[in-house]
Design a protein around this motif. Structure first.
Motif, PDB file in Angstrom:
ATOM      1  N   ARG A  94       0.768  -1.235   0.018  1.00  0.00           N
ATOM      2  CA  ARG A  94       0.062  -0.003   0.014  1.00  0.00           C
ATOM      3  C   ARG A  94       0.987   1.114  -0.149  1.00  0.00           C
ATOM      4  O   ARG A  94       0.189   2.359  -0.042  1.00  0.00           O
ATOM      5  CB  ARG A  94      -0.735   0.148   1.102  1.00  0.00           C
ATOM      6  CG  ARG A  94      -1.909  -1.247   1.190  1.00  0.00           C
ATOM      7  CD  ARG A  94      -3.058  -1.282   1.882  1.00  0.00           C
ATOM      8  NE  ARG A  94      -3.993   0.069   1.507  1.00  0.00           N
ATOM      9  CZ  ARG A  94      -4.988   0.249   1.576  1.00  0.00           C
ATOM     10  NH1 ARG A  94      -5.788  -0.782   2.306  1.00  0.00           N
ATOM     11  NH2 ARG A  94      -5.654   1.379   1.341  1.00  0.00           N
ATOM     12  N   TYR A 111      -0.727   5.181  -0.467  1.00  0.00           N
ATOM     13  CA  TYR A 111      -0.563   6.165   0.446  1.00  0.00           C
ATOM     14  C   TYR A 111       0.220   7.418  -0.249  1.00  0.00           C
ATOM     15  O   TYR A 111      -0.061   8.714   0.178  1.00  0.00           O
ATOM     16  CB  TYR A 111       0.000   5.813   1.746  1.00  0.00           C
ATOM     17  CG  TYR A 111      -0.922   5.209   2.603  1.00  0.00           C
ATOM     18  CD1 TYR A 111      -2.155   5.554   3.288  1.00  0.00           C
ATOM     19  CD2 TYR A 111      -0.930   3.655   2.784  1.00  0.00           C
ATOM     20  CE1 TYR A 111      -2.843   5.165   4.192  1.00  0.00           C
ATOM     21  CE2 TYR A 111      -1.889   3.063   3.667  1.00  0.00           C
ATOM     22  CZ  TYR A 111      -2.854   3.648   4.120  1.00  0.00           C
ATOM     23  OH  TYR A 111      -3.829   2.898   4.910  1.00  0.00           O
ATOM     24  N   LYS A 112       1.312   7.241  -0.870  1.00  0.00           N
ATOM     25  CA  LYS A 112       1.813   8.389  -1.456  1.00  0.00           C
ATOM     26  C   LYS A 112       1.040   9.249  -2.429  1.00  0.00           C
ATOM     27  O   LYS A 112       1.487  10.413  -2.384  1.00  0.00           O
ATOM     28  CB  LYS A 112       3.113   7.741  -2.569  1.00  0.00           C
ATOM     29  CG  LYS A 112       4.339   7.245  -1.648  1.00  0.00           C
ATOM     30  CD  LYS A 112       5.387   6.812  -2.532  1.00  0.00           C
ATOM     31  CE  LYS A 112       6.678   6.516  -1.698  1.00  0.00           C
ATOM     32  NZ  LYS A 112       7.783   6.065  -2.575  1.00  0.00           N
ATOM     33  N   ARG A 137      -1.862   9.810  -1.748  1.00  0.00           N
ATOM     34  CA  ARG A 137      -2.850  10.596  -0.929  1.00  0.00           C
ATOM     35  C   ARG A 137      -2.112  11.372  -0.022  1.00  0.00           C
ATOM     36  O   ARG A 137      -2.628  11.820   0.784  1.00  0.00           O
ATOM     37  CB  ARG A 137      -3.778   9.706  -0.308  1.00  0.00           C
ATOM     38  CG  ARG A 137      -4.765   9.017  -1.109  1.00  0.00           C
ATOM     39  CD  ARG A 137      -4.970   7.529  -0.794  1.00  0.00           C
ATOM     40  NE  ARG A 137      -6.065   7.282  -1.768  1.00  0.00           N
ATOM     41  CZ  ARG A 137      -5.775   6.496  -2.647  1.00  0.00           C
ATOM     42  NH1 ARG A 137      -4.764   6.689  -3.583  1.00  0.00           N
ATOM     43  NH2 ARG A 137      -7.044   6.320  -3.595  1.00  0.00           N
ATOM     44  N   PHE A 149       1.007  11.286   1.583  1.00  0.00           N
ATOM     45  CA  PHE A 149       2.231  10.697   2.385  1.00  0.00           C
ATOM     46  C   PHE A 149       3.516  10.535   1.543  1.00  0.00           C
ATOM     47  O   PHE A 149       3.452   9.999   0.731  1.00  0.00           O
ATOM     48  CB  PHE A 149       1.828   9.386   2.789  1.00  0.00           C
ATOM     49  CG  PHE A 149       0.859   9.321   4.086  1.00  0.00           C
ATOM     50  CD1 PHE A 149       1.132   9.302   5.411  1.00  0.00           C
ATOM     51  CD2 PHE A 149      -0.637   9.148   3.544  1.00  0.00           C
ATOM     52  CE1 PHE A 149      -0.006   9.213   6.485  1.00  0.00           C
ATOM     53  CE2 PHE A 149      -1.633   9.395   4.417  1.00  0.00           C
ATOM     54  CZ  PHE A 149      -1.498   9.455   5.835  1.00  0.00           C
ATOM     55  N   GLU A 202       9.051   8.638   3.413  1.00  0.00           N
ATOM     56  CA  GLU A 202       9.276   7.219   3.892  1.00  0.00           C
ATOM     57  C   GLU A 202      10.064   7.142   5.189  1.00  0.00           C
ATOM     58  O   GLU A 202      11.258   7.820   5.197  1.00  0.00           O
ATOM     59  CB  GLU A 202       9.835   6.524   2.802  1.00  0.00           C
ATOM     60  CG  GLU A 202       8.993   6.483   1.498  1.00  0.00           C
ATOM     61  CD  GLU A 202       9.520   5.588   0.544  1.00  0.00           C
ATOM     62  OE1 GLU A 202      10.212   4.686   0.847  1.00  0.00           O
ATOM     63  OE2 GLU A 202       9.073   5.714  -0.639  1.00  0.00           O
ATOM     64  N   SER A 209       6.252  -3.645   7.085  1.00  0.00           N
ATOM     65  CA  SER A 209       5.438  -2.468   6.889  1.00  0.00           C
ATOM     66  C   SER A 209       6.347  -1.289   6.833  1.00  0.00           C
ATOM     67  O   SER A 209       7.366  -1.373   7.462  1.00  0.00           O
ATOM     68  CB  SER A 209       4.314  -1.999   7.546  1.00  0.00           C
ATOM     69  OG  SER A 209       4.583  -1.725   9.171  1.00  0.00           O
ATOM     70  N   LEU A 237       4.884   5.654   6.950  1.00  0.00           N
ATOM     71  CA  LEU A 237       4.863   7.251   5.981  1.00  0.00           C
ATOM     72  C   LEU A 237       4.485   8.380   6.761  1.00  0.00           C
ATOM     73  O   LEU A 237       3.536   7.876   7.501  1.00  0.00           O
ATOM     74  CB  LEU A 237       4.265   6.796   4.595  1.00  0.00           C
ATOM     75  CG  LEU A 237       4.448   5.610   3.890  1.00  0.00           C
ATOM     76  CD1 LEU A 237       3.268   5.005   2.717  1.00  0.00           C
ATOM     77  CD2 LEU A 237       5.776   5.890   3.185  1.00  0.00           C
ATOM     78  N   THR A 241       3.231  12.767   6.551  1.00  0.00           N
ATOM     79  CA  THR A 241       2.749  13.591   5.709  1.00  0.00           C
ATOM     80  C   THR A 241       4.032  14.965   5.535  1.00  0.00           C
ATOM     81  O   THR A 241       4.139  15.388   4.723  1.00  0.00           O
ATOM     82  CB  THR A 241       1.531  14.055   5.837  1.00  0.00           C
ATOM     83  OG1 THR A 241       1.331  14.642   7.203  1.00  0.00           O
ATOM     84  CG2 THR A 241       0.532  13.146   5.736  1.00  0.00           C
TER      85      THR A 241
END
Length: 191
Positions: free
Chosen positions: A3, A7-8, A10, A12, A15, A164, A167, A169
């Motif tokens: 995912r 998320y990037k 959206r 985020f 890393e 996982s 991430l 923002t």
């Protein structure tokens, strides 16, 4: 990991560190043999009490880099019977651990496990696992940057089930990884 791109897209953009979700079934009989236990008069592990709240909040802030009291206060209140702290001989807090009740196949999550040294983390781990019912299924959410904790959890017989990537923002969260055995955030894994 599948995912990350989702998320990037959206927002985020940063890393950060990798984490591993691990599962373990509590086995009281094998704990002493699995954990690296040494006699150290400078490490005192005891149950959490309300008088320790500010010390725990201050210690947590030293790990997280920010005040998380609004979240942590109700968490400590809700799970206070499964919270343990470590202090040095002078009473200074050197770590803490919380076992959080979960539902489904997993009974408890160890969120967080923080300690100044590998031995503090091991002593806290032993104390919290001994407080849980034998045979309980538990989970940890460990950063991959703490090799001693990874070895400790693997020595228990814990199995990695998910990797996982964290991430963010706005900025990368920089944790003192040697002090982090299991992170505080468990929302995504409330099975």
């Amino acid at each position: 990991m599948h995912r990350v791109e989702f998320y990037k897209k959206r927002g985020f953009t940063v890393e950060s560190f990798m984490t591993e979700l691990r599962y373990y079934s509590v086995d009281h009989a094998k704990l002493a043999a699995s954990l690296k236990l040494e006699d150290d008069a400078n490490i005192i592990v005891k149950p959490y009490s309300e008088e320790m709240l500010q010390a725990v909040l201050d210690y947590d802030k030293s790990i997280a880099g920010q005040d998380r009291g609004d979240y942590l206060r109700p968490c400590l209140q809700a799970y206070k019977k499964l919270v343990f702290v470590a202090t040095d001989a002078e009473g200074k807090l050197t770590g803490y651990v919380v076992a959080i009740n979960m539902t489904g196949e997993v009974s408890y999550g160890i969120f967080p496990l923080y300690g100044d040294t590998e031995q503090v983390q091991s002593d806290l781990m032993r104390q919290v696992l001994m407080a849980l019912p034998n045979g309980s299924k538990i989970t940890f959410y460990t950063p991959d940057n703490n090799a001693p904790v990874a070895r400790m959890i693997e020595a228990l017989g814990a199995k990695t089930v998910l990797n996982s990537k964290r991430l963010y923002t706005k900025h990368e969260v920089k944790l003192p990884f040697k002090k982090v055995g299991s992170v505080l955030n468990y929302v995504a894994f409330g099975i």
